[in-house]
Design a protein around this motif. Structure first.
Motif, short mmCIF file in Angstrom:
data_model
loop_
_atom_site.label_atom_id
_atom_site.label_comp_id
_atom_site.label_asym_id
_atom_site.label_seq_id
_atom_site.Cartn_x
_atom_site.Cartn_y
_atom_site.Cartn_z
N ARG A 301 -9.31 -0.18 36.26
CA ARG A 301 -10.40 -0.93 36.89
C ARG A 301 -11.04 -0.11 38.01
O ARG A 301 -12.26 -0.06 38.14
N LEU A 302 -10.22 0.57 38.78
CA LEU A 302 -10.73 1.41 39.86
C LEU A 302 -11.61 2.51 39.30
O LEU A 302 -12.70 2.79 39.82
N ALA A 303 -11.15 3.14 38.22
CA ALA A 303 -11.92 4.23 37.60
C ALA A 303 -13.26 3.72 37.08
O ALA A 303 -14.29 4.38 37.23
N LEU A 304 -13.25 2.55 36.45
CA LEU A 304 -14.49 2.00 35.91
C LEU A 304 -15.47 1.62 37.02
O LEU A 304 -16.68 1.82 36.89
N LEU A 305 -14.95 1.09 38.12
CA LEU A 305 -15.81 0.76 39.25
C LEU A 305 -16.47 2.01 39.83
O LEU A 305 -17.58 1.97 40.35
N LEU A 332 -13.41 -5.24 49.84
CA LEU A 332 -13.23 -3.80 50.06
C LEU A 332 -14.49 -3.20 50.68
O LEU A 332 -14.42 -2.35 51.57
N ARG A 333 -15.65 -3.65 50.23
CA ARG A 333 -16.90 -3.14 50.81
C ARG A 333 -16.99 -3.49 52.30
O ARG A 333 -17.40 -2.66 53.12
N GLU A 334 -16.56 -4.69 52.64
CA GLU A 334 -16.55 -5.09 54.06
C GLU A 334 -15.55 -4.26 54.85
O GLU A 334 -15.82 -3.86 56.00
N PHE A 335 -14.39 -4.00 54.24
CA PHE A 335 -13.36 -3.18 54.89
C PHE A 335 -13.90 -1.79 55.19
O PHE A 335 -13.73 -1.25 56.29
N VAL A 336 -14.57 -1.19 54.21
CA VAL A 336 -15.13 0.16 54.39
C VAL A 336 -16.17 0.15 55.51
O VAL A 336 -16.19 1.04 56.38
N ALA A 337 -17.03 -0.86 55.53
CA ALA A 337 -18.05 -0.94 56.57
C ALA A 337 -17.43 -1.10 57.95
O ALA A 337 -17.86 -0.47 58.93
N ASP A 338 -16.37 -1.91 58.05
CA ASP A 338 -15.71 -2.12 59.34
C ASP A 338 -15.05 -0.85 59.84
O ASP A 338 -15.08 -0.55 61.04
N GLN A 339 -14.44 -0.11 58.93
CA GLN A 339 -13.69 1.07 59.34
C GLN A 339 -14.56 2.30 59.58
O GLN A 339 -14.26 3.11 60.44
N LEU A 340 -15.64 2.42 58.84
CA LEU A 340 -16.43 3.66 58.91
C LEU A 340 -17.75 3.49 59.66
O LEU A 340 -18.41 4.50 59.96
N GLY A 341 -18.15 2.28 59.95
CA GLY A 341 -19.39 2.10 60.69
C GLY A 341 -20.58 2.72 59.99
O GLY A 341 -20.77 2.55 58.79
N GLU A 342 -21.37 3.48 60.74
CA GLU A 342 -22.56 4.10 60.17
C GLU A 342 -22.23 5.17 59.14
O GLU A 342 -23.08 5.57 58.35
N LEU A 343 -20.98 5.64 59.14
CA LEU A 343 -20.58 6.63 58.14
C LEU A 343 -20.51 6.02 56.74
O LEU A 343 -20.44 6.73 55.75
N ALA A 344 -20.54 4.69 56.66
CA ALA A 344 -20.51 4.00 55.36
C ALA A 344 -21.89 3.87 54.74
O ALA A 344 -22.03 3.30 53.66
N VAL A 345 -22.91 4.40 55.40
CA VAL A 345 -24.26 4.38 54.82
C VAL A 345 -24.37 5.49 53.77
O VAL A 345 -23.91 6.61 53.98
N ALA A 408 -10.22 3.83 53.83
CA ALA A 408 -11.64 3.61 53.62
C ALA A 408 -12.32 4.86 53.08
O ALA A 408 -13.17 4.79 52.17
N LEU A 409 -11.95 6.02 53.59
CA LEU A 409 -12.52 7.28 53.10
C LEU A 409 -12.12 7.54 51.66
O LEU A 409 -12.92 8.02 50.85
N GLN A 410 -10.88 7.23 51.31
CA GLN A 410 -10.46 7.41 49.92
C GLN A 410 -11.23 6.46 49.01
O GLN A 410 -11.62 6.82 47.90
N ALA A 411 -11.46 5.24 49.49
CA ALA A 411 -12.23 4.29 48.69
C ALA A 411 -13.65 4.80 48.43
O ALA A 411 -14.17 4.68 47.32
N THR A 412 -14.28 5.40 49.44
CA THR A 412 -15.64 5.92 49.24
C THR A 412 -15.62 7.12 48.30
O THR A 412 -16.55 7.31 47.52
N THR A 417 -21.02 4.52 45.58
CA THR A 417 -22.00 3.50 45.93
C THR A 417 -21.48 2.07 45.79
O THR A 417 -22.06 1.15 46.36
N ALA A 418 -20.41 1.90 45.03
CA ALA A 418 -19.86 0.54 44.85
C ALA A 418 -19.36 -0.05 46.16
O ALA A 418 -19.30 -1.27 46.30
N VAL A 419 -18.99 0.80 47.13
CA VAL A 419 -18.49 0.30 48.41
C VAL A 419 -19.31 0.77 49.60
O VAL A 419 -18.98 0.45 50.74
#
Length: 427
Positions: A301-305, A332-345, A408-412, A417-419
Motif C-alpha cells: 500500500r505504501l508503494a502504491l501511494l 500522515l499528511r498532517e503529521f508531515v506538515a506539523d513536523q516539517l513546517g514550510e519544508l513540507a511545501v 516525516a522526512l522518510q514519508a516525504t 506529493t501524497a503527503v
C-alpha cells in the motif's frame, strides 16, 4: 458567450453537452469514480483498482459521447477493452459481479444528472431542451445496457476460468489460512506443498497493466529466479496469483536471513524484470505466515501511494513505521506538515533541502558522510541543513529530538506529493 445562447436544434444541444463533457472529462471522471467507490466500498480496496476503474470510466465516457452524436445501432455498441479488463480483474479478486453492475448504474445516474443540467443550460428550455434530454436518456440507457451485458459475460467467463484452475484453488486455501478458517493445517500443507511450520518471508509483487497475462507470468518467474540469486535457494516457495498482474509469494527461509532491498532491486534491474516488490518481515509458523503477509500488504500500500516513480523494492524492515502511519493518509499528511513546517511545501528547492537533511540525520549528523553520500561539497551540505532546520524549527536540531522529523522526512521521500502541501499560487 456562444454557449450561453439557447441552441436551436436537438443536435446542437447534444453536441454542446458532449463538448462540455469532453472539456471537463478529467474532473468528471475523478468525481464520478469517487462517487462509485463511496457507494461501493468493495471497489475501493487499493490504488491499483482505483486506477483500473478510472481508466475504464474514462473509456466508457469517450464511447458514450460518440454514441450520443452518431446513428450507430444497439448492436454496434462495444465495451471498451479497459472496461472488460477491469471486469476480469474483479472476477479474479472475488469482487461480486453485482458490485460491478451497480457501479455502472451509479455512473449512468451521475452522467445523466450532469448531462441534463448541461442540456437545460444550452437549450434554454422548451421543446428543444426536452427533445435533447429524451435523446440523451434513451441513448445512454441503450449504451449502458449493452455494455453491462458485455462486461457481465467477461466477468463470468473469467470467474469460471480463474476458479477452475489450480491457482484458483490455491488462492482459496491461502485465503482460509489468512482469515483463520482452516482447521486442518496438515491438509493445507499437503495441498499447497508448502511447510507452514517453518519460517516465512511474505512478498507482494505486481506488474503494469500493459503486460499481457502470459508476459506477466514470465516476469513473476524471473522474479523468483532473481530472489534465489540474492537470497540463495529457499526450502520451499509458494506463489499464489491475486490477479493476472499481481501475486502473493511466501519463501520458507531459515531464521536470520537478511533482506537487502537494494540488492534485490539491482538484480531485477540487471535482468530487466519490470516488477515492483513489497517484502514483509520474517515470521515462523502459521502465525508468522499471516503476519509477514499482512506486513507485505502494508508495504505494498505504501508503494502504491508513492506512485509509479517510487522505489521498485521496499522491505518492511526499512519502512515499517511509515507503512503503519500510511494506513491513514490524511493523518500522515498532517503529521508531515506539523513536523516539517514550510519544508513540507512541494517545490524543487524544498526537495533538495529535505533530501539533504534526511541523509544528514541518517548518518548521525556527519557533514562529511552526508557530502559523500550525496556527492556534493561539505559546505553545500552545511548550507542546506542550516536552511532546512531554520524552516522546521529548533526541535529537530537537538540529539533525541529528531525522531519525528526523521519519520516525516522518510514519508516525504517514499510518498512525495501524497503527503506534501502544494505550493501556493502566487498569481
Amino acid at each position: 458567450m456562444e454557449q450561453q445562447r439557447a441552441a436551436h436544434s436537438t443536435e446542437a444541444v447534444v453536441g454542446m453537452v458532449a463538448q462540455t463533457f469532453l472539456r471537463d472529462r478529467h474532473q468528471f471522471v475523478g468525481e464520478l469514480s469517487q462517487l462509485m467507490r463511496t457507494q461501493l466500498p468493495v471497489l475501493d480496496r487499493d490504488e491499483r483498482l482505483r486506477e483500473l476503474m478510472e481508466a475504464g470510466t474514462t473509456d466508457n465516457l469517450m464511447e458514450i459521447l460518440q454514441f450520443l452524436q452518431n446513428e450507430a445501432g444497439e448492436d454496434d455498441v462495444r465495451a471498451p477493452e479497459r472496461a472488460l479488463a477491469y471486469a476480469r480483474i474483479l472476477a479474479q479478486r472475488d469482487v461480486p459481479a453485482a458490485a460491478l453492475i451497480r457501479a455502472y448504474r451509479v455512473g449512468q445516474a451521475g452522467f445523466l444528472d450532469t448531462g441534463m443540467r448541461y442540456a437545460i443550460e444550452f437549450g434554454g428550455g422548451g421543446p428543444v431542451t426536452t427533445s435533447a434530454i429524451v435523446h440523451i436518456v434513451n441513448r445512454t440507457s441503450v449504451y449502458i445496457d449493452r455494455v453491462c451485458e458485455q462486461v457481465g459475460v467477461a466477468y463470468e467467463d473469467e470467474r469460471d476460468r480463474w476458479s477452475g484452475n489450480r491457482s484458483g484453488l490455491q488462492r482459496q486455501w491461502v485465503t482460509r489460512l489468512l482469515d483463520g478458517t482452516v482447521t486442518d493445517t496438515d491438509a493445507a500443507e499437503q495441498y499447497l506443498r508448502y511447510p507452514l511450520s517453518r519460517g516465512h518471508l511474505g512478498i507482494r509483487a505486481w506488474t503494469g497493466p500493459q503486460l499481457d497475462p502470459a508476459t506477466a507470468a514470465t516476469v513473476f518467474d524471473q522474479l523468483r529466479t532473481a530472489l534465489t540469486t540474492v537470497f540463495g535457494r529457499a526450502h520451499a516457495t509458494l506463489v499464489v496469483p491475486v490477479d493476472d498482474h499481481e501475486i502473493r509469494m511466501w519463501l520458507a527461509w531459515p531464521a536470520g536471513t537478511a533482506v537487502d532491498s537494494g540488492a534485490i532491486a539491482r538484480a531485477l534491474t540487471a535482468r530487466g524484470v519490470p516488477v515492483r516488490v513489497a517484502i514483509g518481515g520474517y515470521g515462523t509458523g502459521l502465525a508468522g505466515f499471516r503476519r509477514t503477509a499482512a506486513q507485505a500488504g502494508r508495504v505494498r500500500r505504501l508503494a502504491l501511494l508513492g506512485g509509479d516513480h517510487g522505489a521498485r523494492v521496499l522491505a518492511h524492515a526499512d519502512v515499517a513505521a511509515v507503512a503503519l502511519l500510511a494506513g491513514d493518509i490524511e493523518a500522515l499528511r498532517e503529521f508531515v506538515a506539523d513536523q516539517l513546517g514550510e519544508l513540507a511545501v512541494d517545490n524543487e528547492r524544498n526537495l533538495w533541502l529535505r533530501e539533504t537533511l534526511r541523509v544528514f540525520l541518517a548518518v548521525n549528523r556527519s557533514y562529511a558522510a552526508a557530502a559523500t553520500r550525496l556527492a556534493v561539497h561539505r559546505n553545500t551540505v552545511q548550507y542546506r541543513v542550516r536552511q532546512a532546520l531554520d524552516m522546521i524549527g529548533p526541535h529537530a536540531d537537538v540529539p533525541g529530538g529528531d525522531l519525528y522529523p526523521r519519520l516525516a522526512l522518510q514519508a516525504t521521500e517514499l510518498l512525495g506529493t501524497a503527503v506534501l502541501r502544494p505550493e501556493p499560487d502566487r498569481n
